[in-house]
Design a protein around this motif. Structure first.
Motif, short mmCIF file in Angstrom:
data_model
loop_
_atom_site.label_atom_id
_atom_site.label_comp_id
_atom_site.label_asym_id
_atom_site.label_seq_id
_atom_site.Cartn_x
_atom_site.Cartn_y
_atom_site.Cartn_z
N ASP A 131 16.33 32.67 67.77
CA ASP A 131 17.46 32.76 66.83
C ASP A 131 17.14 33.60 65.59
N THR A 132 16.15 34.45 65.69
CA THR A 132 15.72 35.25 64.53
C THR A 132 16.89 36.02 63.92
N TYR A 133 17.67 36.68 64.75
CA TYR A 133 18.78 37.48 64.24
C TYR A 133 19.87 36.60 63.64
N LEU A 134 20.19 35.50 64.31
CA LEU A 134 21.21 34.60 63.78
C LEU A 134 20.82 34.08 62.40
N GLU A 135 19.57 33.66 62.27
CA GLU A 135 19.11 33.13 60.99
C GLU A 135 19.10 34.20 59.90
N LYS A 136 18.78 35.42 60.31
CA LYS A 136 18.80 36.52 59.34
C LYS A 136 20.24 36.84 58.92
N TRP A 137 21.14 36.85 59.90
CA TRP A 137 22.53 37.22 59.61
C TRP A 137 23.24 36.19 58.74
N ILE A 138 23.03 34.90 58.99
CA ILE A 138 23.74 33.89 58.22
C ILE A 138 23.27 33.87 56.77
N LYS A 139 22.05 34.33 56.52
CA LYS A 139 21.50 34.33 55.16
C LYS A 139 21.62 35.69 54.47
N ALA A 140 22.14 36.67 55.18
CA ALA A 140 22.22 38.03 54.63
C ALA A 140 23.29 38.12 53.54
N ASP A 141 23.12 39.07 52.66
CA ASP A 141 24.11 39.35 51.63
C ASP A 141 25.11 40.36 52.18
N HIS A 142 25.81 39.94 53.25
CA HIS A 142 26.71 40.84 53.96
C HIS A 142 27.74 39.96 54.68
N ARG A 147 29.89 36.35 58.96
CA ARG A 147 31.05 35.99 59.79
C ARG A 147 30.67 35.95 61.27
N ILE A 148 29.86 36.92 61.70
CA ILE A 148 29.40 36.93 63.08
C ILE A 148 28.64 35.65 63.41
N ALA A 149 27.73 35.26 62.52
CA ALA A 149 26.91 34.08 62.77
C ALA A 149 27.75 32.81 62.83
N ILE A 150 28.82 32.78 62.06
CA ILE A 150 29.71 31.62 62.07
C ILE A 150 30.57 31.59 63.34
N LEU A 151 30.96 32.76 63.82
CA LEU A 151 31.94 32.84 64.91
C LEU A 151 31.35 33.04 66.30
N TYR A 152 30.08 33.32 66.44
CA TYR A 152 29.58 33.72 67.75
C TYR A 152 29.74 32.65 68.82
N GLN A 153 29.86 31.37 68.41
CA GLN A 153 29.99 30.28 69.38
C GLN A 153 31.45 29.96 69.74
N LEU A 154 32.39 30.79 69.35
CA LEU A 154 33.80 30.48 69.54
C LEU A 154 34.15 30.05 70.97
#
Length: 240
Positions: A131-142, A147-154
């Protein structure tokens, strides 16, 4: 970065430029991107015919083809790129996450983000534990990475990682960004179709933006109204 396969597609789109549609399509996207003026049904038909004649892109060449299309200013080129990824999505692995990250942070808007999240990132993480990318994305200043990290499990339904979903939401529940508040509500609403009690309890126990709460409870509230209506009808029938 040019690629013959992508160049053929770009020429195809250029040949179907429609100035009658162009202005309205650009206005709908708040004039953030130029358009050829090719509406979705026609664009899908063009891609379908193209694939019949040229075949699906080889998975090893997909990144170069996608980047070539993504570099074009017209928004239809990005849509076609996503359509090509769709055709090869079963072959996506964590090795494609750097490519997807490029697409997420380049020419970003809700239309591409909301496709990449559940369809591409979600596809990869159905079978990926790193989950390296997910953890990076949810904490990113972007906001679009968030939004991707929040929605990927839709689309995960019963396979949703509830702990991760709620944890990611709580990392951004104080966000003032519309697209983050909306994403939180959307993710909760979809999960409520599988686990309504968990979503209701989460919303009741946490401080979420009113927009997130309203969106998150839409399905639950609608079901409650339907059940109440059925109950009332049964009561009227008994009394009658």
């Amino acid at each position: 970065m040019n690629h013959e396969y992508a160049d053929k597609l770009i020429t195809l789109l250029e040949n179907h430029h429609n100035s009658d549609n162009q202005e309205a399509m650009e206005a709908y996207m708040r004039n953030q991107f130029p358009f050829f003026g090719i509406r979705t049904p026609e664009r899908n038909a063009l891609l379908k015919d193209f694939l019949k004649e040229n075949g699906k892109p080889p998975i090893e060449e997909l990144p170069d083809i996608v980047r070539s299309l993504w570099s074009m200013p017209q928004r239809e080129c990005q849509y076609i790129a996503l359509g090509l990824i769709d055709k090869r999505s079963r072959y996506l692995t964590k090795e494609h996450l750097p490519l997807l990250e490029e697409l997420i942070v380049t020419k970003s808007w809700w239309d591409t983000i909301d496709h990449i999240g559940p369809n591409h990132v979600g596809e990869i993480y159905q079978n990926e534990e790193d989950d390296t990318y997910l953890e990076k994305w949810i904490k990113a200043d972007h906001i679009w990475l968030n939004r991707i990290a929040i929605l990927y499990q839709l689309k995960y339904k019963a396979e949703t990682d509830t702990e991760r979903l709620f944890r990611y939401i709580l990392l951004h529940n104080q966000s003032k960004e519309f697209f983050i508040q909306k994403a939180i509500g959307w993710a909760l609403r979809e999960y409520s179709k599988t686990n309504p009690e968990a979503v209701k309890d989460f919303i009741a126990s946490e401080q979420l933006a009113p927009l997130s709460v309203r969106e998150g409870l839409k399905h639950v509230d609608r079901k409650a109204k339907e059940e109440k209506s059925v109950k009332n009808l049964k009561g009227q029938s008994i009394q009658g």
